[in-house]
Design a protein around this motif. Sequence first.
Motif, PDB file in Angstrom:
ATOM      1  N   ALA A 191       9.934 -40.265  -5.737  1.00 59.32           N
ATOM      2  CA  ALA A 191       8.715 -40.279  -4.927  1.00 59.32           C
ATOM      3  C   ALA A 191       8.249 -38.883  -4.541  1.00 59.32           C
ATOM      4  CB  ALA A 191       8.956 -41.100  -3.656  1.00 59.32           C
ATOM      5  N   HIS A 192       6.954 -38.752  -4.466  1.00 59.87           N
ATOM      6  CA  HIS A 192       6.212 -37.568  -4.001  1.00 59.87           C
ATOM      7  C   HIS A 192       6.938 -36.240  -4.202  1.00 59.87           C
ATOM      8  CE1 HIS A 192       8.444 -38.680  -0.401  1.00 59.87           C
ATOM      9  NE2 HIS A 192       7.715 -39.761  -0.266  1.00 59.87           N
ATOM     10  N   LEU A 193       7.181 -35.947  -5.458  1.00 57.52           N
ATOM     11  CA  LEU A 193       7.917 -34.737  -5.817  1.00 57.52           C
ATOM     12  C   LEU A 193       7.184 -33.463  -5.386  1.00 57.52           C
ATOM     13  CD1 LEU A 193      10.585 -34.019  -7.106  1.00 57.52           C
ATOM     14  CD2 LEU A 193       9.445 -33.948  -9.317  1.00 57.52           C
ATOM     15  N   ASP A 194       5.888 -33.567  -5.193  1.00 60.90           N
ATOM     16  CA  ASP A 194       5.091 -32.405  -4.777  1.00 60.90           C
ATOM     17  C   ASP A 194       5.403 -31.935  -3.358  1.00 60.90           C
ATOM     18  OD1 ASP A 194       2.547 -33.908  -3.107  1.00 60.90           O
ATOM     19  OD2 ASP A 194       3.675 -35.075  -4.563  1.00 60.90           O
ATOM     20  N   ARG A 195       6.010 -32.760  -2.546  1.00 58.62           N
ATOM     21  CA  ARG A 195       6.296 -32.381  -1.150  1.00 58.62           C
ATOM     22  C   ARG A 195       7.265 -31.218  -1.017  1.00 58.62           C
ATOM     23  NH1 ARG A 195       7.158 -37.886   2.360  1.00 58.62           N
ATOM     24  NH2 ARG A 195       5.003 -38.597   2.215  1.00 58.62           N
ATOM     25  N   TYR A 196       7.977 -30.930  -2.059  1.00 58.80           N
ATOM     26  CA  TYR A 196       9.067 -29.960  -1.964  1.00 58.80           C
ATOM     27  C   TYR A 196       8.702 -28.570  -2.489  1.00 58.80           C
ATOM     28  CZ  TYR A 196      11.176 -34.513  -1.434  1.00 58.80           C
ATOM     29  OH  TYR A 196      11.440 -35.796  -1.020  1.00 58.80           O
ATOM     30  N   VAL A 197       7.426 -28.335  -2.805  1.00 56.24           N
ATOM     31  CA  VAL A 197       7.051 -27.059  -3.415  1.00 56.24           C
ATOM     32  C   VAL A 197       7.378 -25.855  -2.535  1.00 56.24           C
ATOM     33  CG1 VAL A 197       5.311 -27.996  -4.965  1.00 56.24           C
ATOM     34  CG2 VAL A 197       4.638 -27.213  -2.698  1.00 56.24           C
ATOM     35  N   ASP A 198       7.424 -26.043  -1.246  1.00 60.84           N
ATOM     36  CA  ASP A 198       7.715 -24.929  -0.339  1.00 60.84           C
ATOM     37  C   ASP A 198       9.210 -24.693  -0.133  1.00 60.84           C
ATOM     38  OD1 ASP A 198       5.004 -24.317   0.088  1.00 60.84           O
ATOM     39  OD2 ASP A 198       4.848 -25.901   1.594  1.00 60.84           O
ATOM     40  N   ILE A 199      10.041 -25.629  -0.563  1.00 56.77           N
ATOM     41  CA  ILE A 199      11.481 -25.469  -0.315  1.00 56.77           C
ATOM     42  C   ILE A 199      12.341 -25.492  -1.575  1.00 56.77           C
ATOM     43  CG2 ILE A 199      11.376 -26.295   2.067  1.00 56.77           C
ATOM     44  CD1 ILE A 199      12.416 -28.998   1.096  1.00 56.77           C
ATOM     45  N   PHE A 200      11.780 -25.935  -2.706  1.00 57.27           N
ATOM     46  CA  PHE A 200      12.534 -25.945  -3.956  1.00 57.27           C
ATOM     47  C   PHE A 200      12.110 -24.762  -4.819  1.00 57.27           C
ATOM     48  CE2 PHE A 200      13.514 -30.785  -4.539  1.00 57.27           C
ATOM     49  CZ  PHE A 200      14.221 -30.784  -3.353  1.00 57.27           C
ATOM     50  N   SER A 201      13.060 -24.191  -5.502  1.00 56.28           N
ATOM     51  CA  SER A 201      12.759 -23.113  -6.443  1.00 56.28           C
ATOM     52  C   SER A 201      12.377 -23.725  -7.792  1.00 56.28           C
ATOM     53  CB  SER A 201      13.983 -22.218  -6.623  1.00 56.28           C
ATOM     54  OG  SER A 201      14.989 -22.923  -7.345  1.00 56.28           O
ATOM     55  N   SER A 202      11.930 -22.882  -8.708  1.00 66.06           N
ATOM     56  CA  SER A 202      11.630 -23.346 -10.070  1.00 66.06           C
ATOM     57  C   SER A 202      12.873 -23.935 -10.727  1.00 66.06           C
ATOM     58  CB  SER A 202      11.099 -22.192 -10.916  1.00 66.06           C
ATOM     59  OG  SER A 202       9.867 -21.752 -10.406  1.00 66.06           O
ATOM     60  N   ALA A 203      14.023 -23.302 -10.483  1.00 66.05           N
ATOM     61  CA  ALA A 203      15.282 -23.813 -11.058  1.00 66.05           C
ATOM     62  C   ALA A 203      15.624 -25.189 -10.480  1.00 66.05           C
ATOM     63  CB  ALA A 203      16.418 -22.826 -10.799  1.00 66.05           C
ATOM     64  N   ASP A 204      15.359 -25.372  -9.187  1.00 68.66           N
ATOM     65  CA  ASP A 204      15.601 -26.680  -8.555  1.00 68.66           C
ATOM     66  C   ASP A 204      14.746 -27.750  -9.228  1.00 68.66           C
ATOM     67  OD1 ASP A 204      17.189 -25.266  -6.744  1.00 68.66           O
ATOM     68  OD2 ASP A 204      15.648 -25.256  -5.173  1.00 68.66           O
ATOM     69  N   TYR A 205      13.451 -27.440  -9.371  1.00 63.10           N
ATOM     70  CA  TYR A 205      12.553 -28.390 -10.030  1.00 63.10           C
ATOM     71  C   TYR A 205      12.983 -28.639 -11.468  1.00 63.10           C
ATOM     72  CZ  TYR A 205       8.996 -29.283  -6.516  1.00 63.10           C
ATOM     73  OH  TYR A 205       8.337 -29.733  -5.413  1.00 63.10           O
ATOM     74  N   ASN A 206      13.432 -27.614 -12.133  1.00 69.70           N
ATOM     75  CA  ASN A 206      13.886 -27.769 -13.509  1.00 69.70           C
ATOM     76  C   ASN A 206      15.024 -28.780 -13.593  1.00 69.70           C
ATOM     77  OD1 ASN A 206      13.655 -27.007 -16.300  1.00 69.70           O
ATOM     78  ND2 ASN A 206      15.643 -25.992 -16.047  1.00 69.70           N
ATOM     79  N   ASP A 207      15.981 -28.702 -12.660  1.00 68.48           N
ATOM     80  CA  ASP A 207      17.082 -29.681 -12.626  1.00 68.48           C
ATOM     81  C   ASP A 207      16.546 -31.099 -12.452  1.00 68.48           C
ATOM     82  OD1 ASP A 207      19.163 -27.931 -13.014  1.00 68.48           O
ATOM     83  OD2 ASP A 207      20.018 -28.165 -11.012  1.00 68.48           O
ATOM     84  N   ILE A 208      15.656 -31.262 -11.505  1.00 64.85           N
ATOM     85  CA  ILE A 208      15.131 -32.596 -11.198  1.00 64.85           C
ATOM     86  C   ILE A 208      14.285 -33.131 -12.350  1.00 64.85           C
ATOM     87  CG2 ILE A 208      13.593 -33.892  -9.667  1.00 64.85           C
ATOM     88  CD1 ILE A 208      14.603 -31.950  -7.428  1.00 64.85           C
ATOM     89  N   LEU A 209      13.405 -32.284 -12.871  1.00 63.01           N
ATOM     90  CA  LEU A 209      12.511 -32.728 -13.940  1.00 63.01           C
ATOM     91  C   LEU A 209      13.243 -33.023 -15.244  1.00 63.01           C
ATOM     92  CD1 LEU A 209       9.506 -30.348 -13.235  1.00 63.01           C
ATOM     93  CD2 LEU A 209       9.638 -32.804 -12.758  1.00 63.01           C
ATOM     94  N   ASN A 210      14.481 -32.611 -15.325  1.00 59.43           N
ATOM     95  CA  ASN A 210      15.284 -32.895 -16.517  1.00 59.43           C
ATOM     96  C   ASN A 210      16.232 -34.073 -16.342  1.00 59.43           C
ATOM     97  OD1 ASN A 210      14.564 -31.052 -18.706  1.00 59.43           O
ATOM     98  ND2 ASN A 210      14.974 -29.499 -17.164  1.00 59.43           N
ATOM     99  N   ILE A 211      16.063 -34.833 -15.277  1.00 63.17           N
ATOM    100  CA  ILE A 211      16.844 -36.059 -15.117  1.00 63.17           C
ATOM    101  C   ILE A 211      16.390 -37.034 -16.203  1.00 63.17           C
ATOM    102  CG2 ILE A 211      17.297 -38.055 -13.629  1.00 63.17           C
ATOM    103  CD1 ILE A 211      16.931 -36.117 -11.228  1.00 63.17           C
ATOM    104  N   PRO A 212      17.307 -37.500 -17.019  1.00 60.69           N
ATOM    105  CA  PRO A 212      16.921 -38.363 -18.143  1.00 60.69           C
ATOM    106  C   PRO A 212      16.170 -39.620 -17.708  1.00 60.69           C
ATOM    107  CG  PRO A 212      19.224 -37.705 -18.328  1.00 60.69           C
ATOM    108  CD  PRO A 212      18.744 -37.261 -16.975  1.00 60.69           C
TER     109      PRO A 212
END
Length: 181
Positions: free
Chosen positions: A135-156
Motif C-alpha cells: 500500500a501507498h509506497l509513495d508515502r516513504y519518499v522522505d524516509i527511504f533511500s533509493s537503495a531501500d526502494y530498490n529492495d522493495i521494488l524487487n520483491i518478486p
Amino acid sequence: TDFHCHILPGIDDGASNTDESIKLIRMQMEQGVRNIVATPHFRLHEMSVEKFLMRREAAYKKLIACHAFNPMPKIMLAAEIALERNLCYADGIELLANQEMNTLLLEIPYEGYRKWMSEEIEEIAYRTKKQIIIAHLDRYVDIFSSADYNDILNIPDAIFQFNTSVFTRWKSKKLLKPFFC
C-alpha cells in the motif's frame, strides 16, 4: 475497482458511521466504481485475526442493512495489514486477504527501512500463497533511500499501490519514473 478503501463504518480511521460510508460509496459510484474492496486497518499487536474478522463482519452487515443503493456496488472484504516482524507466523493471516482476487494488502511501517521488511513480505507471500499488494509506497519518499526502494521494488511478484498525490510532488514523481520509462 477500488481495491484499497476504508468505507466500513466505525472500524478504523475511515468512515466513522454508516452515513459517511454511504457518502463515500456514492462518490465512488459517481466516478464509475462498481467494485469496492473494503480494507480496514489490521494490526496484529492490537487484536487477533479472529476478533478483527468479527468486527469487520459486523461493520459490513451494518452497512448492507442500510439498503441505501440500488444496485449496491459489489463490496469485497479484506484488510490493510500493518507489516510487523513475524507477521507471517500469525494464525489465520490468509483470512485477511481479498479472497476473490487472492490478494493481501500490506502497509509498511512508517519508519526507516529495514531489511526484515522485504524478507517478511516475501515470507508472507510464500506462506499464504497470496498476491501481495504493498500500500501507498509513495508515502516513504522522505524516509527511504533509493537503495531501500530498490529492495522493495524487487520483491518478486509484488504489486505496488501509489496514492494519486504521487503525481503532485517532484520527489514522488521521480519514484514513479521507472514505472513509465
